[in-house]
Motif scaffolding. Structure first.
Motif, mmCIF file in Angstrom:
data_model
loop_
_atom_site.group_PDB
_atom_site.id
_atom_site.type_symbol
_atom_site.label_atom_id
_atom_site.label_comp_id
_atom_site.label_asym_id
_atom_site.label_seq_id
_atom_site.Cartn_x
_atom_site.Cartn_y
_atom_site.Cartn_z
ATOM 1 N N GLN A 110 -12.106 -4.655 -9.512
ATOM 2 C CA GLN A 110 -11.885 -3.021 -9.130
ATOM 3 C C GLN A 110 -12.193 -2.899 -7.679
ATOM 4 O O GLN A 110 -12.836 -3.956 -6.951
ATOM 5 C CB GLN A 110 -13.101 -2.297 -9.700
ATOM 6 C CG GLN A 110 -12.963 -1.865 -11.564
ATOM 7 C CD GLN A 110 -11.598 -1.197 -11.722
ATOM 8 O OE1 GLN A 110 -11.490 -0.414 -11.306
ATOM 9 N NE2 GLN A 110 -11.071 -1.646 -12.661
ATOM 10 N N PRO A 111 -11.491 -1.989 -6.846
ATOM 11 C CA PRO A 111 -11.600 -2.218 -5.519
ATOM 12 C C PRO A 111 -12.942 -1.599 -4.959
ATOM 13 O O PRO A 111 -13.581 -0.931 -5.689
ATOM 14 C CB PRO A 111 -10.594 -1.037 -5.210
ATOM 15 C CG PRO A 111 -10.550 -0.045 -6.305
ATOM 16 C CD PRO A 111 -10.691 -1.098 -7.511
ATOM 17 N N GLN A 112 -13.484 -2.221 -4.027
ATOM 18 C CA GLN A 112 -14.708 -2.190 -3.298
ATOM 19 C C GLN A 112 -14.862 -2.130 -2.068
ATOM 20 O O GLN A 112 -14.023 -2.840 -1.344
ATOM 21 C CB GLN A 112 -15.863 -2.916 -3.830
ATOM 22 C CG GLN A 112 -15.488 -4.417 -3.675
ATOM 23 C CD GLN A 112 -16.744 -5.132 -4.056
ATOM 24 O OE1 GLN A 112 -16.718 -6.455 -4.572
ATOM 25 N NE2 GLN A 112 -18.093 -4.802 -4.172
ATOM 26 N N ARG A 113 -15.406 -1.119 -1.425
ATOM 27 C CA ARG A 113 -15.424 -1.471 0.179
ATOM 28 C C ARG A 113 -16.554 -2.350 0.674
ATOM 29 O O ARG A 113 -17.382 -2.438 0.377
ATOM 30 C CB ARG A 113 -15.774 0.103 0.857
ATOM 31 C CG ARG A 113 -15.578 0.159 2.437
ATOM 32 C CD ARG A 113 -15.950 1.546 2.935
ATOM 33 N NE ARG A 113 -17.334 1.944 2.858
ATOM 34 C CZ ARG A 113 -17.850 2.765 3.603
ATOM 35 N NH1 ARG A 113 -17.049 3.571 4.408
ATOM 36 N NH2 ARG A 113 -19.005 3.134 3.358
ATOM 37 N N LEU A 156 -7.291 4.810 -5.016
ATOM 38 C CA LEU A 156 -8.620 4.822 -4.285
ATOM 39 C C LEU A 156 -8.961 6.248 -4.445
ATOM 40 O O LEU A 156 -8.187 7.129 -4.398
ATOM 41 C CB LEU A 156 -8.478 4.518 -2.806
ATOM 42 C CG LEU A 156 -8.489 3.237 -2.339
ATOM 43 C CD1 LEU A 156 -9.672 2.396 -2.399
ATOM 44 C CD2 LEU A 156 -7.166 2.159 -2.989
ATOM 45 N N TYR A 178 -7.283 -7.584 0.583
ATOM 46 C CA TYR A 178 -7.900 -6.951 1.446
ATOM 47 C C TYR A 178 -6.932 -5.872 1.811
ATOM 48 O O TYR A 178 -5.889 -6.309 2.311
ATOM 49 C CB TYR A 178 -8.401 -7.843 2.300
ATOM 50 C CG TYR A 178 -9.165 -9.023 2.059
ATOM 51 C CD1 TYR A 178 -10.757 -8.779 1.870
ATOM 52 C CD2 TYR A 178 -8.944 -10.376 1.845
ATOM 53 C CE1 TYR A 178 -11.632 -9.767 1.527
ATOM 54 C CE2 TYR A 178 -9.720 -11.353 1.464
ATOM 55 C CZ TYR A 178 -11.110 -10.861 1.223
ATOM 56 O OH TYR A 178 -12.019 -12.113 1.019
ATOM 57 N N THR A 190 0.840 -1.188 0.041
ATOM 58 C CA THR A 190 0.158 0.248 0.013
ATOM 59 C C THR A 190 1.016 1.334 -0.129
ATOM 60 O O THR A 190 1.823 1.244 0.956
ATOM 61 C CB THR A 190 -1.114 -0.008 1.144
ATOM 62 O OG1 THR A 190 -0.207 -0.088 2.343
ATOM 63 C CG2 THR A 190 -2.031 -1.067 1.168
ATOM 64 N N TRP A 222 -11.496 -2.765 2.491
ATOM 65 C CA TRP A 222 -11.736 -2.701 1.108
ATOM 66 C C TRP A 222 -11.140 -4.097 0.598
ATOM 67 O O TRP A 222 -10.400 -4.631 1.047
ATOM 68 C CB TRP A 222 -11.152 -1.641 0.421
ATOM 69 C CG TRP A 222 -11.519 -0.167 0.446
ATOM 70 C CD1 TRP A 222 -11.815 0.427 1.679
ATOM 71 C CD2 TRP A 222 -12.163 0.533 -0.580
ATOM 72 N NE1 TRP A 222 -12.333 1.652 1.626
ATOM 73 C CE2 TRP A 222 -12.705 1.857 0.151
ATOM 74 C CE3 TRP A 222 -12.280 0.394 -1.807
ATOM 75 C CZ2 TRP A 222 -13.217 2.798 -0.433
ATOM 76 C CZ3 TRP A 222 -13.238 1.290 -2.344
ATOM 77 C CH2 TRP A 222 -13.310 2.742 -1.974
ATOM 78 N N ARG A 223 -11.718 -4.356 -0.712
ATOM 79 C CA ARG A 223 -11.277 -5.637 -1.272
ATOM 80 C C ARG A 223 -10.953 -5.569 -2.925
ATOM 81 O O ARG A 223 -11.557 -4.545 -3.401
ATOM 82 C CB ARG A 223 -12.564 -6.584 -1.285
ATOM 83 C CG ARG A 223 -12.327 -8.053 -2.039
ATOM 84 C CD ARG A 223 -13.397 -9.108 -1.602
ATOM 85 N NE ARG A 223 -14.628 -8.561 -2.240
ATOM 86 C CZ ARG A 223 -15.657 -8.896 -1.836
ATOM 87 N NH1 ARG A 223 -16.026 -9.651 -0.808
ATOM 88 N NH2 ARG A 223 -16.790 -8.419 -2.283
ATOM 89 N N LEU A 224 -10.045 -6.096 -3.205
ATOM 90 C CA LEU A 224 -9.696 -6.313 -4.597
ATOM 91 C C LEU A 224 -9.383 -7.385 -4.987
ATOM 92 O O LEU A 224 -8.299 -8.242 -4.873
ATOM 93 C CB LEU A 224 -8.185 -5.250 -4.891
ATOM 94 C CG LEU A 224 -7.583 -5.119 -6.181
ATOM 95 C CD1 LEU A 224 -8.970 -4.498 -7.179
ATOM 96 C CD2 LEU A 224 -6.491 -4.544 -6.168
ATOM 97 N N ALA A 262 -4.294 -0.144 -8.295
ATOM 98 C CA ALA A 262 -5.737 0.418 -8.072
ATOM 99 C C ALA A 262 -5.195 1.710 -7.161
ATOM 100 O O ALA A 262 -4.320 1.988 -6.552
ATOM 101 C CB ALA A 262 -6.503 -0.249 -7.139
ATOM 102 N N THR A 266 -3.842 4.875 2.526
ATOM 103 C CA THR A 266 -3.936 3.409 2.488
ATOM 104 C C THR A 266 -3.193 2.679 3.381
ATOM 105 O O THR A 266 -1.914 3.173 3.524
ATOM 106 C CB THR A 266 -3.822 2.781 1.172
ATOM 107 O OG1 THR A 266 -2.600 3.445 0.627
ATOM 108 C CG2 THR A 266 -4.807 3.239 0.149
#
Length: 337
Positions: free
Chosen positions: A155-158, A104, A134, A82, A148-150, A102, A122
């Motif tokens: 695509q990254p999503q919370r 954010l 994660y 990160t 968040w998950r990738l 990614a 991050t």
């Protein structure tokens, strides 16, 4: 030194430096527990040369906000990091090539309300066996702060919201129960979240997790039926058993006198671990009895080390250069067992 930094970088440098002062081993909070010696020295280490062949495996660009805060390893020598200030997740290949996976979204207010720091970042990251990443994002806003998950190629999503007034920092995955554990360095809390997402549960709010002026609970690992966590302000390593019903057991202090302790990793020899000391710019080898010795330093290329991970006999350390403001990097060393 500070003239070369952006305003957000200056605030980080000042706060990290203040934290290093606040947790000097002469403070009352650094008093040793009954089970550990009151002080530790290099002579306490049973291994004369625990690490060797240290080298810088990758250099990062400070001007782009590439301050590596945490890392997770994958087979084949790949590392995922990160970049705190860039709000990015990156893949580092064995040859040192950096690929951004990614970026954010920036909060509408620029993250000025992010607790303790004043800018979005991050932080902790873990990798599941299927390649899913994660990670944590702290923005000071309720719409973005959380877990968040990738997924590979996605695509990254919370997947879980965390308190905007806190600072989610360390992250650990228990693959057996498919549970994520999260430290909040400002609220002094360990949260528990299913890997499927949902509402976090405050797993522990023990006083040992609380900050003492800056940041408290920080690094986090699952090891031998317990959650292990560091407290940056207090310079401690803590062990919290996971009880049969999943609740948190009684906190036990395993080591003290580790100023600026951030992340850590177990070496594979029982409870022996390696820990990054951010302010001093060192990696310490911590024995099961709490004694510790310095095994890597600025002379090896460390620049405010933030995280450490092991795969086999390979040791990887990220340096964010928050205070030194030069050469953020990924260091590789060999573990001599």
């Amino acid at each position: 030194m500070f003239k070369k930094l952006s305003r957000s970088a200056v605030s980080t440098a000042v706060l990290v430096a203040a934290a290093a002062v606040a947790i000097a081993p002469t403070s009352a909070s650094a008093a040793a527990p009954a089970s550990a010696p009151a002080s530790a020295s290099a002579s306490a280490s049973a291994e004369p040369t625990p690490l060797s062949r240290a080298r810088i495996a990758a250099h990062f660009d400070l001007s782009k906000g590439q301050t590596p805060e945490n890392l997770a390893l994958a087979p084949g020598g790949v590392a995922y990091v990160t970049f705190a200030k860039a709000r990015q997740i990156a893949e580092i290949s064995p040859d040192g090539t950096t690929r951004i996976l990614a970026t954010l979204p920036e909060p509408a207010d620029g993250g000025i309300h992010t607790s303790a720091l004043g800018f979005p970042l991050t932080v902790g990251i873990v990798r599941a066996h299927d390649g899913t990443l994660y990670f944590l994002y702290a923005t000071g806003t309720p719409d973005l702060t959380g877990v968040w998950r990738l997924r590979p190629g996605g695509q990254p999503q919370r997947i879980a919201a965390l308190p905007a007034g806190g600072l989610p920092n360390g992250l650990a995955l228990d693959p057996r129960t498919r549970t994520l554990y999260v430290t909040d360095s400002v609220l002094g809390t360990i949260w528990r979240v299913p890997t499927t997402g949902g509402t976090p549960i405050a797993w522990s709010t023990a006083p040992e997790l609380a900050p003492a002026g800056f940041l408290g609970a920080n690094g986090l690992k699952i090891h031998n039926g317990a959650v292990w966590v560091t407290n940056l302000d207090k310079g401690t390593v803590l062990r919290i058993p996971v009880l049969p019903d999943g609740r948190a057991g009684r906190v036990r202090t395993k080591a003290t006198g580790l100023p600026g302790i951030d992340d850590f990793a177990f070496t594979g020899r029982g409870d022996q671990l390696l820990a990054t000391l951010n302010g001093p710019g060192q990696v310490a080898l911590v024995q099961p009895d709490g004694s510790h010795s310095t095994v890597l330093s600025q002379a090896d290329g460390l620049q405010n080390p933030t995280a450490i991970a092991l795969r086999g006999k390979s040791v990887y350390v990220t340096s964010a250069a928050y205070v030194t403001a030069q050469d953020p990097n990924l260091l590789h060393a060999h573990l001599n067992r």
